[in-house]
Design a protein around this motif. Structure first.
Motif: not given
Length: 103
Positions: A5-7, A59-72
């Motif tokens: 998990v990055s960013n 992975i499919a659902e969280l990739d590109g999700a916004t967490v604490e104003n950052r796209t992970i």
């Protein structure tokens, strides 16, 4: 399955990372990687889940999700490659010092 998990926001802690993935299945470990000297987050981490199908769904659902104003970014973690240690990567003290033959 080991997940990379990055960013991540620098405020995200291990427990937060675990909580992001828990709705998808059992999380066996969640670790935000920190700087050795400062202890500050380096902005990425690893999550391990037991169920491969749950891991793929997370992975499919969280990739590109916004967490604490950052796209992970979320992906399958690649195995760590063997690399030379940083301590003597330049091999500066290899016995062939220019001083060896001077005296």
């Amino acid at each position: 399955m080991n997940i990379y998990v990055s960013n991540l926001s620098f405020d995200v802690q291990d427990e937060d990372l675990k909580d992001f993935f828990a709705p998808y299945g059992e999380v066996t470990s969640a670790k935000v990687i920190t700087d050795r000297e400062t202890g500050r987050s380096r902005g990425f981490g690893f999550v391990e889940m037991t169920d491969e199908a749950a891991s793929k769904k997370a992975i499919a659902e969280l990739d590109g999700a916004t967490v604490e104003n950052r796209t992970i970014s979320v992906s399958v973690a690649k195995p760590k490659e063997d690399r030379p240690s940083r301590g003597n990567g330049g091999n500066f003290n290899n016995g062939n010092s220019y001083n060896k033959n001077r005296y």
